[in-house]
Write a protein that holds these residues in place. Structure first.
Motif, PDB file in Angstrom:
ATOM      1  N   VAL A   1     -33.386   0.411 -62.139  1.00 27.04           N
ATOM      2  CA  VAL A   1     -34.510  -0.472 -61.836  1.00 27.04           C
ATOM      3  C   VAL A   1     -35.505   0.214 -60.913  1.00 27.04           C
ATOM      4  CG1 VAL A   1     -35.198  -2.603 -60.661  1.00 27.04           C
ATOM      5  CG2 VAL A   1     -33.247  -2.613 -62.224  1.00 27.04           C
ATOM      6  N   LEU A   2     -35.010   0.868 -59.877  1.00 28.89           N
ATOM      7  CA  LEU A   2     -35.893   1.516 -58.918  1.00 28.89           C
ATOM      8  C   LEU A   2     -36.673   2.666 -59.545  1.00 28.89           C
ATOM      9  CD1 LEU A   2     -33.659   1.627 -55.709  1.00 28.89           C
ATOM     10  CD2 LEU A   2     -35.630   0.153 -56.150  1.00 28.89           C
ATOM     11  N   VAL A   3     -35.965   3.497 -60.295  1.00 31.52           N
ATOM     12  CA  VAL A   3     -36.620   4.661 -60.898  1.00 31.52           C
ATOM     13  C   VAL A   3     -37.614   4.235 -61.976  1.00 31.52           C
ATOM     14  CG1 VAL A   3     -36.242   6.742 -62.276  1.00 31.52           C
ATOM     15  CG2 VAL A   3     -34.715   6.214 -60.370  1.00 31.52           C
ATOM     16  N   SER A   4     -37.294   3.173 -62.712  1.00 31.30           N
ATOM     17  CA  SER A   4     -38.143   2.755 -63.835  1.00 31.30           C
ATOM     18  C   SER A   4     -39.245   1.786 -63.430  1.00 31.30           C
ATOM     19  CB  SER A   4     -37.274   2.108 -64.919  1.00 31.30           C
ATOM     20  OG  SER A   4     -36.290   3.018 -65.389  1.00 31.30           O
ATOM     21  N   ALA A   5     -39.232   1.296 -62.192  1.00 31.88           N
ATOM     22  CA  ALA A   5     -40.228   0.317 -61.758  1.00 31.88           C
ATOM     23  C   ALA A   5     -41.650   0.860 -61.860  1.00 31.88           C
ATOM     24  CB  ALA A   5     -39.941  -0.118 -60.320  1.00 31.88           C
ATOM     25  N   ARG A   6     -41.789   2.174 -61.779  1.00 27.09           N
ATOM     26  CA  ARG A   6     -43.118   2.773 -61.855  1.00 27.09           C
ATOM     27  C   ARG A   6     -43.792   2.493 -63.198  1.00 27.09           C
ATOM     28  NH1 ARG A   6     -39.439   6.415 -63.426  1.00 27.09           N
ATOM     29  NH2 ARG A   6     -39.985   7.959 -65.033  1.00 27.09           N
ATOM     30  N   HIS A   7     -43.004   2.225 -64.228  1.00 30.11           N
ATOM     31  CA  HIS A   7     -43.574   1.969 -65.544  1.00 30.11           C
ATOM     32  C   HIS A   7     -44.390   0.682 -65.560  1.00 30.11           C
ATOM     33  CE1 HIS A   7     -41.769   5.158 -68.041  1.00 30.11           C
ATOM     34  NE2 HIS A   7     -40.834   5.156 -67.096  1.00 30.11           N
ATOM     35  N   VAL A   8     -44.090  -0.243 -64.671  1.00 33.85           N
ATOM     36  CA  VAL A   8     -44.883  -1.466 -64.585  1.00 33.85           C
ATOM     37  C   VAL A   8     -46.304  -1.117 -64.168  1.00 33.85           C
ATOM     38  CG1 VAL A   8     -45.152  -3.692 -63.436  1.00 33.85           C
ATOM     39  CG2 VAL A   8     -42.864  -2.875 -64.059  1.00 33.85           C
ATOM     40  N   LEU A   9     -46.430  -0.304 -63.108  1.00 36.68           N
ATOM     41  CA  LEU A   9     -47.751   0.114 -62.647  1.00 36.68           C
ATOM     42  C   LEU A   9     -48.456   0.984 -63.685  1.00 36.68           C
ATOM     43  CD1 LEU A   9     -46.927   1.003 -58.917  1.00 36.68           C
ATOM     44  CD2 LEU A   9     -47.980  -1.082 -59.811  1.00 36.68           C
ATOM     45  N   MET A  10     -47.709   1.849 -64.339  1.00 38.62           N
ATOM     46  CA  MET A  10     -48.298   2.690 -65.378  1.00 38.62           C
ATOM     47  C   MET A  10     -48.836   1.851 -66.525  1.00 38.62           C
ATOM     48  SD  MET A  10     -45.292   5.572 -65.159  1.00 38.62           S
ATOM     49  CE  MET A  10     -45.459   6.135 -66.841  1.00 38.62           C
ATOM     50  N   GLY A  11     -48.067   0.825 -66.903  1.00 35.00           N
ATOM     51  CA  GLY A  11     -48.503  -0.053 -67.977  1.00 35.00           C
ATOM     52  C   GLY A  11     -49.750  -0.839 -67.612  1.00 35.00           C
ATOM     53  N   VAL A  12     -49.788  -1.353 -66.382  1.00 34.90           N
ATOM     54  CA  VAL A  12     -50.958  -2.091 -65.914  1.00 34.90           C
ATOM     55  C   VAL A  12     -52.191  -1.195 -65.905  1.00 34.90           C
ATOM     56  CG1 VAL A  12     -51.979  -3.227 -63.900  1.00 34.90           C
ATOM     57  CG2 VAL A  12     -49.627  -3.735 -64.556  1.00 34.90           C
ATOM     58  N   SER A  13     -52.011   0.050 -65.520  1.00 38.00           N
ATOM     59  CA  SER A  13     -53.117   1.002 -65.476  1.00 38.00           C
ATOM     60  C   SER A  13     -53.639   1.337 -66.867  1.00 38.00           C
ATOM     61  CB  SER A  13     -52.659   2.288 -64.771  1.00 38.00           C
ATOM     62  OG  SER A  13     -53.620   3.310 -64.903  1.00 38.00           O
ATOM     63  N   LEU A  14     -52.719   1.471 -67.812  1.00 44.18           N
ATOM     64  CA  LEU A  14     -53.098   1.942 -69.152  1.00 44.18           C
ATOM     65  C   LEU A  14     -53.527   0.815 -70.094  1.00 44.18           C
ATOM     66  CD1 LEU A  14     -53.201   4.795 -70.303  1.00 44.18           C
ATOM     67  CD2 LEU A  14     -50.917   4.445 -71.248  1.00 44.18           C
ATOM     68  N   ALA A  15     -53.049  -0.388 -69.863  1.00 42.60           N
ATOM     69  CA  ALA A  15     -53.300  -1.505 -70.782  1.00 42.60           C
ATOM     70  C   ALA A  15     -54.780  -1.743 -71.100  1.00 42.60           C
ATOM     71  CB  ALA A  15     -52.663  -2.782 -70.236  1.00 42.60           C
ATOM     72  N   PRO A  16     -55.687  -1.743 -70.107  1.00 43.80           N
ATOM     73  CA  PRO A  16     -57.099  -1.999 -70.428  1.00 43.80           C
ATOM     74  C   PRO A  16     -57.719  -0.927 -71.326  1.00 43.80           C
ATOM     75  CG  PRO A  16     -56.677  -2.268 -68.082  1.00 43.80           C
ATOM     76  CD  PRO A  16     -55.466  -1.620 -68.658  1.00 43.80           C
ATOM     77  N   LYS A  17     -57.098   0.238 -71.373  1.00 46.29           N
ATOM     78  CA  LYS A  17     -57.647   1.320 -72.198  1.00 46.29           C
ATOM     79  C   LYS A  17     -57.068   1.328 -73.607  1.00 46.29           C
ATOM     80  CE  LYS A  17     -57.854   3.358 -67.786  1.00 46.29           C
ATOM     81  NZ  LYS A  17     -56.936   3.585 -66.680  1.00 46.29           N
ATOM     82  N   MET A  18     -56.194   0.351 -73.906  1.00 44.09           N
ATOM     83  CA  MET A  18     -55.531   0.319 -75.206  1.00 44.09           C
ATOM     84  C   MET A  18     -55.947  -0.918 -76.006  1.00 44.09           C
ATOM     85  SD  MET A  18     -51.728   1.585 -73.972  1.00 44.09           S
ATOM     86  CE  MET A  18     -51.225   2.397 -75.495  1.00 44.09           C
ATOM     87  N   ARG A  19     -57.230  -1.221 -75.986  1.00 49.92           N
ATOM     88  CA  ARG A  19     -57.730  -2.402 -76.701  1.00 49.92           C
ATOM     89  C   ARG A  19     -57.582  -2.267 -78.209  1.00 49.92           C
ATOM     90  NH1 ARG A  19     -61.562  -1.465 -72.621  1.00 49.92           N
ATOM     91  NH2 ARG A  19     -61.584  -3.077 -70.998  1.00 49.92           N
ATOM     92  N   ALA A  20     -57.511  -1.036 -78.691  1.00 43.44           N
ATOM     93  CA  ALA A  20     -57.386  -0.824 -80.134  1.00 43.44           C
ATOM     94  C   ALA A  20     -55.970  -1.087 -80.636  1.00 43.44           C
ATOM     95  CB  ALA A  20     -57.810   0.607 -80.489  1.00 43.44           C
TER      96      ALA A  20
END
Length: 239
Positions: free
Chosen positions: A84-103
């Motif tokens: 959980v601790l090591v993978s938690a960064r993926h939440v922030l990564m997903g939030v960062s990348l989501a607006p750029k993946m409108r397609a």
């Protein structure tokens, strides 16, 4: 020119660019996968177990954290917390990348999330700064990471006993070297320096005093705090 022809040309160009961008990462990933597979053999894992781990988890950081604390009897709670601790960064990564993946729509978005790794996220963010992040670019950049990781970890589990101590030939540094290369592509002057110093220092101190995987959480928190408190001049210069 016919619009369908233009679309095919654009897709082909995106595919080529995705493969070209990920190629250096794939080369660096091979020794990391070999290392993981070799370490698994020292813990008594079979090749089929390594295959299952790489297929279901598909997270180099979480897998290394898990194998690092693997003992018998299995420490299930420690494994859960570390993952959980090591993978938690993926939440922030997903939030960062989501607006750029409108397609990305429907199953494509879910599939894109499954194939998101640190390397794919970094290259996706870099690509989005220059142009739109397309479906073709993402999948032909991100999917090869999974395939190479899968094949290299299995190979490492097979040839691991013949490699001996991975540290002797420098394989233990491959993981670190890969991330240094990714960070270099995001260099933004003093803002990057402060962030790296804060996260690296916090991670090192916690690793020595408390141990893994808490150093990952400490490093991430310190890095975010350093970026947050950076002076407005640094932030403006980095933009």
């Amino acid at each position: 020119m016919n619009m369908h022809v233009v679309d095919r040309v654009n897709v082909a160009s995106e595919i080529r660019q995705g493969l070209a961008d990920i190629a250096p990462v794939l080369v660096a990933m091979v020794p990391i996968g070999l290392l993981f597979g070799a370490v698994c053999t020292t813990k008594g894992w079979t090749t089929s177990e390594v295959w299952l781990m790489s297929s279901l988890v598909f997270s180099g950081g979480a897998e290394f954290a898990a194998i690092g604390i693997w003992t018998l009897p299995v420490p299930y709670l420690a494994l859960f917390v570390s993952t959980v601790l090591v993978s938690a960064r993926h939440v922030l990564m997903g939030v960062s990348l989501a607006p750029k993946m409108r397609a990305f729509k429907g199953w494509k978005l879910w599939a894109a999330a499954w194939f998101m790794t640190d390397e794919a996220w970094a290259l996706g963010e870099k690509r989005a700064r220059m142009c739109s992040l397309t479906v073709s670019y993402w999948f032909f950049m991100a999917v090869p990471v999974h395939l190479v990781w899968f094949m290299s970890t299995i190979t490492g589990s097979i040839v691991g006993p013949m490699l001996g101590d991975p540290a002797v030939i420098g394989l233990d540094f491959a993981f670190t070297a890969l991330f240094i290369g990714l960070i270099a592509g995001f260099w933004q002057g003093r803002l990057t320096v402060w962030t790296l110093v804060a996260s690296g220092s916090a991670s090192a101190v916690v690793a020595m005093l408390v141990g893994e995987p808490w150093n990952v959480l400490a490093g991430a928190a310190a890095g975010i705090a350093a970026a947050w408190f950076a002076s407005p001049a640094d932030v403006e210069k980095a933009a």
